[in-house]
Motif scaffolding. Sequence first.
Motif, PDB file in Angstrom:
ATOM      1  N   ALA A  42       0.844  -1.200   0.000  1.00  0.00           N
ATOM      2  CA  ALA A  42       0.000   0.000   0.000  1.00  0.00           C
ATOM      3  C   ALA A  42       0.880   1.251   0.000  1.00  0.00           C
ATOM      4  CB  ALA A  42      -0.902  -0.018   1.224  1.00  0.00           C
ATOM      5  N   ASP A  43       0.287   2.353  -0.491  1.00  0.00           N
ATOM      6  CA  ASP A  43       1.042   3.608  -0.653  1.00  0.00           C
ATOM      7  C   ASP A  43       1.837   4.009   0.590  1.00  0.00           C
ATOM      8  OD1 ASP A  43       0.387   3.952  -3.226  1.00  0.00           O
ATOM      9  OD2 ASP A  43      -0.998   5.631  -2.951  1.00  0.00           O
ATOM     10  N   GLN A  44       1.224   3.821   1.765  1.00  0.00           N
ATOM     11  CA  GLN A  44       1.877   4.327   2.970  1.00  0.00           C
ATOM     12  C   GLN A  44       3.142   3.532   3.341  1.00  0.00           C
ATOM     13  OE1 GLN A  44      -1.219   3.241   2.669  1.00  0.00           O
ATOM     14  NE2 GLN A  44      -2.025   2.309   4.550  1.00  0.00           N
ATOM     15  N   TYR A  45       3.360   2.370   2.699  1.00  0.00           N
ATOM     16  CA  TYR A  45       4.582   1.597   2.995  1.00  0.00           C
ATOM     17  C   TYR A  45       5.589   1.665   1.862  1.00  0.00           C
ATOM     18  CZ  TYR A  45       1.240  -0.099   6.357  1.00  0.00           C
ATOM     19  OH  TYR A  45       0.290  -0.152   7.332  1.00  0.00           O
ATOM     20  N   LYS A  46       5.226   2.360   0.768  1.00  0.00           N
ATOM     21  CA  LYS A  46       6.111   2.369  -0.405  1.00  0.00           C
ATOM     22  C   LYS A  46       7.457   3.026  -0.104  1.00  0.00           C
ATOM     23  CE  LYS A  46       3.261   1.690  -4.440  1.00  0.00           C
ATOM     24  NZ  LYS A  46       1.807   1.690  -4.219  1.00  0.00           N
ATOM     25  N   THR A  47       7.422   4.102   0.670  1.00  0.00           N
ATOM     26  CA  THR A  47       8.696   4.784   0.944  1.00  0.00           C
ATOM     27  C   THR A  47       9.653   3.875   1.719  1.00  0.00           C
ATOM     28  OG1 THR A  47       7.499   6.865   0.979  1.00  0.00           O
ATOM     29  CG2 THR A  47       9.753   6.935   1.789  1.00  0.00           C
ATOM     30  N   ALA A  48       9.112   3.120   2.675  1.00  0.00           N
ATOM     31  CA  ALA A  48       9.966   2.198   3.440  1.00  0.00           C
ATOM     32  C   ALA A  48      10.637   1.192   2.498  1.00  0.00           C
ATOM     33  CB  ALA A  48       9.143   1.465   4.502  1.00  0.00           C
ATOM     34  N   VAL A  49       9.877   0.673   1.529  1.00  0.00           N
ATOM     35  CA  VAL A  49      10.439  -0.316   0.600  1.00  0.00           C
ATOM     36  C   VAL A  49      11.442   0.344  -0.356  1.00  0.00           C
ATOM     37  CG1 VAL A  49       9.873  -1.998  -1.206  1.00  0.00           C
ATOM     38  CG2 VAL A  49       8.407  -1.791   0.804  1.00  0.00           C
ATOM     39  N   THR A  50      11.113   1.573  -0.811  1.00  0.00           N
ATOM     40  CA  THR A  50      12.055   2.317  -1.659  1.00  0.00           C
ATOM     41  C   THR A  50      13.385   2.516  -0.943  1.00  0.00           C
ATOM     42  OG1 THR A  50      10.189   3.548  -2.570  1.00  0.00           O
ATOM     43  CG2 THR A  50      12.390   4.424  -2.998  1.00  0.00           C
ATOM     44  N   VAL A  51      13.310   2.937   0.319  1.00  0.00           N
ATOM     45  CA  VAL A  51      14.532   3.206   1.082  1.00  0.00           C
ATOM     46  C   VAL A  51      15.311   1.908   1.322  1.00  0.00           C
ATOM     47  CG1 VAL A  51      15.442   4.077   3.285  1.00  0.00           C
ATOM     48  CG2 VAL A  51      13.605   5.306   2.123  1.00  0.00           C
ATOM     49  N   SER A  52      14.605   0.791   1.551  1.00  0.00           N
ATOM     50  CA  SER A  52      15.299  -0.492   1.713  1.00  0.00           C
ATOM     51  C   SER A  52      16.130  -0.805   0.469  1.00  0.00           C
ATOM     52  CB  SER A  52      14.288  -1.628   1.924  1.00  0.00           C
ATOM     53  OG  SER A  52      13.482  -1.344   3.039  1.00  0.00           O
ATOM     54  N   GLY A  53      15.549  -0.529  -0.703  1.00  0.00           N
ATOM     55  CA  GLY A  53      16.282  -0.749  -1.952  1.00  0.00           C
ATOM     56  C   GLY A  53      17.419   0.243  -2.138  1.00  0.00           C
ATOM     57  N   LEU A  54      17.241   1.446  -1.639  1.00  0.00           N
ATOM     58  CA  LEU A  54      18.318   2.444  -1.700  1.00  0.00           C
ATOM     59  C   LEU A  54      19.543   1.969  -0.932  1.00  0.00           C
ATOM     60  CD1 LEU A  54      17.009   6.071  -1.085  1.00  0.00           C
ATOM     61  CD2 LEU A  54      17.990   5.103  -3.147  1.00  0.00           C
ATOM     62  N   VAL A  55      19.289   1.385   0.240  1.00  0.00           N
ATOM     63  CA  VAL A  55      20.389   0.919   1.090  1.00  0.00           C
ATOM     64  C   VAL A  55      21.214  -0.140   0.351  1.00  0.00           C
ATOM     65  CG1 VAL A  55      20.895  -0.437   3.168  1.00  0.00           C
ATOM     66  CG2 VAL A  55      19.318   1.496   3.287  1.00  0.00           C
ATOM     67  N   THR A  56      20.535  -1.103  -0.260  1.00  0.00           N
ATOM     68  CA  THR A  56      21.285  -2.157  -0.966  1.00  0.00           C
ATOM     69  C   THR A  56      21.916  -1.603  -2.246  1.00  0.00           C
ATOM     70  OG1 THR A  56      19.182  -2.901  -1.942  1.00  0.00           O
ATOM     71  CG2 THR A  56      19.973  -4.094  -0.012  1.00  0.00           C
ATOM     72  N   PHE A  57      21.278  -0.588  -2.850  1.00  0.00           N
ATOM     73  CA  PHE A  57      21.818   0.030  -4.056  1.00  0.00           C
ATOM     74  C   PHE A  57      23.130   0.759  -3.748  1.00  0.00           C
ATOM     75  CE2 PHE A  57      21.475   3.700  -7.192  1.00  0.00           C
ATOM     76  CZ  PHE A  57      21.795   2.962  -8.309  1.00  0.00           C
ATOM     77  N   ILE A  58      23.132   1.512  -2.656  1.00  0.00           N
ATOM     78  CA  ILE A  58      24.348   2.228  -2.244  1.00  0.00           C
ATOM     79  C   ILE A  58      25.447   1.215  -1.900  1.00  0.00           C
ATOM     80  CG2 ILE A  58      25.325   3.778  -0.500  1.00  0.00           C
ATOM     81  CD1 ILE A  58      22.528   5.102  -0.295  1.00  0.00           C
ATOM     82  N   ALA A  59      25.067   0.125  -1.231  1.00  0.00           N
ATOM     83  CA  ALA A  59      26.046  -0.912  -0.877  1.00  0.00           C
ATOM     84  C   ALA A  59      26.583  -1.597  -2.139  1.00  0.00           C
ATOM     85  CB  ALA A  59      25.421  -1.938   0.060  1.00  0.00           C
ATOM     86  N   LEU A  60      25.713  -1.793  -3.120  1.00  0.00           N
ATOM     87  CA  LEU A  60      26.145  -2.378  -4.401  1.00  0.00           C
ATOM     88  C   LEU A  60      27.253  -1.526  -5.005  1.00  0.00           C
ATOM     89  CD1 LEU A  60      25.726  -4.114  -7.024  1.00  0.00           C
ATOM     90  CD2 LEU A  60      23.917  -2.518  -7.644  1.00  0.00           C
ATOM     91  N   TYR A  61      26.999  -0.211  -5.048  1.00  0.00           N
ATOM     92  CA  TYR A  61      28.020   0.703  -5.583  1.00  0.00           C
ATOM     93  C   TYR A  61      29.335   0.555  -4.821  1.00  0.00           C
ATOM     94  CZ  TYR A  61      30.729   4.967  -6.076  1.00  0.00           C
ATOM     95  OH  TYR A  61      31.771   5.837  -6.252  1.00  0.00           O
ATOM     96  N   HIS A  62      29.269   0.580  -3.504  1.00  0.00           N
ATOM     97  CA  HIS A  62      30.513   0.558  -2.728  1.00  0.00           C
ATOM     98  C   HIS A  62      31.250  -0.773  -2.841  1.00  0.00           C
ATOM     99  CE1 HIS A  62      28.948   4.289  -0.751  1.00  0.00           C
ATOM    100  NE2 HIS A  62      30.177   4.609  -1.076  1.00  0.00           N
TER     101      HIS A  62
END
Lengths: 249, 249
Positions: free
Chosen positions: A37-57
């Motif tokens: 649901a919309d109200q949880y989308k940001t939490a999931v987006t940020v979870s992916g951001l964390v792994t994305f930043i780690a992927l880069y590093h």
Amino acid sequence: MEISIGQYEMVANFFSLTIAAMGAATAFLWINRSQVADQYKTAVTVSGLVTFIALYHYWRIYASWDEAYQIVDGVLVATGKSFNDAYRYVDWLLTVPLLLVELILVMRLTASETVKKSIRLGGLAAIMIVLGYPGEIAEAAGTRWLWWSLSMIPFLWIVYELYFGLKGAQDAQPEAAKSLVGKARFLVVASWAFYPVVFLFPMLGLDGPTANTFVQIGYSIADIVAKAVFGIVIFAIAVKKTQADRGAA
Amino acid sequence: MEISIGQYEMVANFFSLTIAAMGAATAFLWINRSQVADQYKTAVTVSGLVTFIALYHYWRIYASWDEAYQIVDGVLVATGKSFNDAYRYVDWLLTVPLLLVELILVMRLTASETVKKSIRLGGLAAIMIVLGYPGEIAEAAGTRWLWWSLSMIPFLWIVYELYFGLKGAQDAQPEAAKSLVGKARFLVVASWAFYPVVFLFPMLGLDGPTANTFVQIGYSIADIVAKAVFGIVIFAIAVKKTQADRGAA
């Protein structure tokens, strides 16, 4: 004393494994974001951001490790370019506050509580990492112990806040999500406990190359659990809460 | 006088941090674009464009820095390839007008006001950057001061327009978004004020390598605030205004 070829290759393989895990988690989270649901989308987006930043590093870490040594006639030779440990700390500086934010976001506290907790826990996490770095790059065991101890103060504070401060918020979760939120809290504490232990490896009487091999592999495993596995748990909580909200409506 | 290994590595680490921050902001903005009402989507898309363009340029900047020096037997040696400062200015030429456009777009002025303000502020920003470049690559302090002063004319004009010209538009925002729009205006002025100060570092009596280290790190931090942090604030404004519009409907 130099690291052996076997140790060198094992560390490279663990870095590559971490790249694959972080990339896969990022894709999974961002693609599946539409399932909640919309109200949880940001939490999931940020979870992916964390792994994305780690992927880069980890990409940079792998390249730096690769460039630090060369195999000449079956012998491992340092190239003179030193392995850059700072990538790890820059990564943590960005990702550790963010992964505390994912946990806070998925709990759906009030707006002011969300902001307050994010700033306090995120700030403490940043201080913890900045205090750890001088110890990590130090050769002398005394210096390592000093910065380790300083860094443990915000570390223990965060763990305490997560474990006890979020207990009330957990009780307010819908029944279906309650046990998963408890698991997420436990996972943060358990995976985080790994880091200060890995940090100590060089002071536990292991010889230099062996300690360094354990440190690199240890941090890689800890990062996979604390970021990729944790992100999937956050996603699972968001799915459960979406179902609970729909059932209640 | 040459830069030290410590300074060289610190600058490289800051460039890498900036790459990670810009990449994360781009992903965040473009993925979360679906969270705002149609009329704010372009503002969020443009915010992500700014960080995406910056991501590209910092990738080039990192590579150029990497190629400009080599570590041979523990000593830092210039390779002869000079570090290319122009990437930064090309970046600004594209991103600075665009980030003024994000702010104007999220305010939802009338169509003719939006076009008029975008052209005037965007044009002034382009002139400001073109005037700064000859100073940045000059060695002589006199030349640096001359172009710095010329560049300050459009700079101050933009800051004046943003601070006073957009005051009326801010008052017309919905109550919920008003304070955030005020923060965004303040953030532009505060983060922009950083640039002319960083530009002056080489003229403040610092020795060459130290001044250069401060300039590179200073611009990196200023870019993270003015582009990534600012983009998140623009997104937050768009979310608040979406909620206000829905509440009013």
